[in-house]
Motif scaffolding. Sequence first.
Motif, short mmCIF file in Angstrom:
data_model
loop_
_atom_site.label_atom_id
_atom_site.label_comp_id
_atom_site.label_asym_id
_atom_site.label_seq_id
_atom_site.Cartn_x
_atom_site.Cartn_y
_atom_site.Cartn_z
N SER A 1 1.56 8.06 10.04
CA SER A 1 2.98 8.00 9.73
C SER A 1 3.58 6.69 10.18
O SER A 1 3.10 6.06 11.12
N GLY A 2 4.62 6.27 9.47
CA GLY A 2 5.32 5.04 9.83
C GLY A 2 4.82 3.82 9.10
O GLY A 2 5.34 2.73 9.30
N VAL A 3 3.79 3.97 8.26
CA VAL A 3 3.33 2.83 7.47
C VAL A 3 3.27 3.18 5.99
O VAL A 3 3.04 4.33 5.62
N HIS A 4 3.49 2.15 5.19
CA HIS A 4 3.50 2.38 3.76
C HIS A 4 2.92 1.14 3.08
O HIS A 4 3.36 0.01 3.36
N VAL A 5 1.90 1.30 2.24
CA VAL A 5 1.32 0.14 1.56
C VAL A 5 2.12 -0.14 0.29
O VAL A 5 2.26 0.72 -0.57
N GLU B 1 11.71 9.79 8.31
CA GLU B 1 13.04 9.18 8.34
C GLU B 1 13.13 8.07 9.38
O GLU B 1 14.12 7.36 9.46
N GLY B 2 12.08 7.90 10.19
CA GLY B 2 12.06 6.83 11.20
C GLY B 2 11.77 5.49 10.54
O GLY B 2 11.80 5.35 9.33
N VAL B 3 11.49 4.49 11.37
CA VAL B 3 11.22 3.15 10.85
C VAL B 3 9.88 3.14 10.11
O VAL B 3 8.89 3.66 10.60
N ILE B 4 9.88 2.58 8.92
CA ILE B 4 8.65 2.48 8.16
C ILE B 4 8.23 1.01 8.10
O ILE B 4 9.05 0.14 7.80
N PHE B 5 6.97 0.75 8.42
CA PHE B 5 6.46 -0.61 8.34
C PHE B 5 5.77 -0.82 6.99
O PHE B 5 4.94 0.00 6.60
N ASN B 6 6.14 -1.91 6.34
CA ASN B 6 5.51 -2.21 5.05
C ASN B 6 4.22 -2.97 5.26
O ASN B 6 4.18 -3.94 6.00
N MET B 7 3.17 -2.48 4.59
CA MET B 7 1.89 -3.17 4.70
C MET B 7 1.55 -3.78 3.36
O MET B 7 1.85 -3.23 2.30
N GLY B 8 0.89 -4.93 3.43
CA GLY B 8 0.42 -5.57 2.21
C GLY B 8 -1.05 -5.90 2.35
O GLY B 8 -1.56 -6.04 3.47
N ILE B 9 -1.73 -6.04 1.24
CA ILE B 9 -3.16 -6.30 1.28
C ILE B 9 -3.47 -7.62 0.57
O ILE B 9 -2.87 -7.92 -0.46
N SER C 1 -4.27 4.91 4.81
CA SER C 1 -2.93 4.66 5.36
C SER C 1 -2.01 5.87 5.19
O SER C 1 -1.06 6.04 5.95
N LYS C 2 -2.34 6.73 4.23
CA LYS C 2 -1.48 7.91 3.99
C LYS C 2 -1.54 8.90 5.15
O LYS C 2 -0.70 9.78 5.27
N TYR C 3 -2.58 8.80 5.98
CA TYR C 3 -2.73 9.73 7.09
C TYR C 3 -2.01 9.28 8.36
O TYR C 3 -2.05 9.95 9.37
N PHE D 1 -10.79 4.14 9.14
CA PHE D 1 -9.74 3.12 9.14
C PHE D 1 -8.43 3.68 9.70
O PHE D 1 -7.66 3.00 10.37
N ARG D 2 -8.19 4.96 9.46
CA ARG D 2 -6.92 5.57 9.91
C ARG D 2 -6.78 5.51 11.43
O ARG D 2 -5.68 5.41 11.95
N TYR D 3 -7.90 5.56 12.14
CA TYR D 3 -7.83 5.54 13.61
C TYR D 3 -7.38 4.15 14.09
O TYR D 3 -6.67 4.02 15.07
N LEU D 4 -7.83 3.13 13.36
CA LEU D 4 -7.41 1.77 13.68
C LEU D 4 -5.91 1.61 13.39
O LEU D 4 -5.16 1.07 14.21
N LEU D 5 -5.49 2.10 12.23
CA LEU D 5 -4.07 1.98 11.86
C LEU D 5 -3.18 2.70 12.86
O LEU D 5 -2.11 2.21 13.25
#
Length: 435
Positions: free
Chosen positions: A152-156, A126-134, A148-150, A393-397
């Motif tokens: 929280s706070g980001v959504h592709v 329910e917090g702020v979600i950042f939109n990611m694009g590729i 990216s699913k692992y 990759f999840r550790y970088l995100l």
Amino acid sequence: MKRVITYGTFDLFHKGHYNIIKRAKALGDYLIVGVTSESFDIERGKLNVRDSLIKRIENVRRTGLADEIIIEEYQGQKVNDIIKYDIDVLVVGSDWRGKFDYLKNYCDVVYLERTKNISSTKLRSEGVIFNMGIVTDDIRDNDFVEESKYVSGVHVERVFSEDHETAQRFCDKYELGSCWNSYDEFLADVDIVYIKTSLNRRAEYIERALKKGKYVISDSPMTLSSEKLRYLFQVARENNVVLIERTTLVYLRAFNQLVWLVHSNLVGDLVSVKCAISQDDFEGGRTFNETVCTAICAVLKLLGKKCQDINTNAVRNQEGRFVYDMISMKYAGALATIEIGTTVDIENELVIIGSNGRVTIPNDWWNTGYFEANISGKEFLKRYSFNFEGNGFRYLLQELMIMIRDKRTECTRLFYDESVRIIEILETINRKDNS
Ligand code: CTP
């Protein structure tokens, strides 16, 4: 006296947590609550915890129900705790039903129904979600969407490709919200951009995204020119955003621990760093420049930026194509060698030799949770093992999300001047290989 124990992360403390602690307390006379440590959560792949350990402990303490609070730090600790604290009952929520039955030899195990409609995961979403694009020119995502699913706070959401059909096929394959072939329109509604196009277009896409105030992750190298790279970092600073390259290695716990231990004299003074990679094995097959960057990065992290001399010895086939390259980097008191197998298969390995022993990361050393140390005079290998999930990759995100939250404009895992130095070294390698 009946002694009860229960465990949890207790992130964003909520009603469900309070209820289970209260009901656990009611089952005995003395209640111990175990709160998971940050490193234990990371180890078991739970990367999305928001509250610090201190805050989570404080929230449990404030219930006034716990007689004692302990920290859960490792897998398998529960058995030790049950014996150590002379526990009669272990209480866990029904989401764990059956999972702790093996502890019934030691104490009673009680599974309590979870409180409905509330969880830390729900609150986090329910917090702020950042939109990611590729940004891509083929339909491979390098596991980016899954990774990216692992976090929280980001959504592709979005994909951009100059070729409309590629964008559409990518969008369908990974079930994204929308696909674009106008870069400006694509940028309009994203906060973070991941650029994975071929090298010749990366710098241009990076610059345009930064100038629109977007955070950028790019495959590495971002450009083959150190001057251009300095300029891109400058643009990132001016726009108060972070530009990070996808060099997974520097985000891995195992590699960071290794660097720290080696710098704390684990194997004495460093004499040699040898790293070898077959291009075919590196992230599903990469170009020479992409492959060698990770190796230079490892050398830089271990021996520093002050490389005095660089030499290359390339082997080519009859058509003049690269087959194999051996690069040497001379430091005061140490030598680094990088072996790249372009069309030949070489043994992937990173070996660090010190005056007092040797550290080895066997196999795919750029993607690892494991290394071993052979210390002079000690009979046995010392083994270091860390959990490592997915392709890293999840550790970088995760790190990027922390940088955004803290409003940082530079990545501390790989500083801008380190990235620039890697490209300066690459420029020398390419010049010598082609002379
Ligand atoms: N719990 C509960 N009812 C809920 C949520 C949690 O009874 N609605 C219990 C869990 O079963 C566990 C304890 O509280 O025994 C600590 O759970 P924790 O994993 O910290 O909380 P969750 O909200 O389940 O966290 P997440 O969503 O991150 O899994």
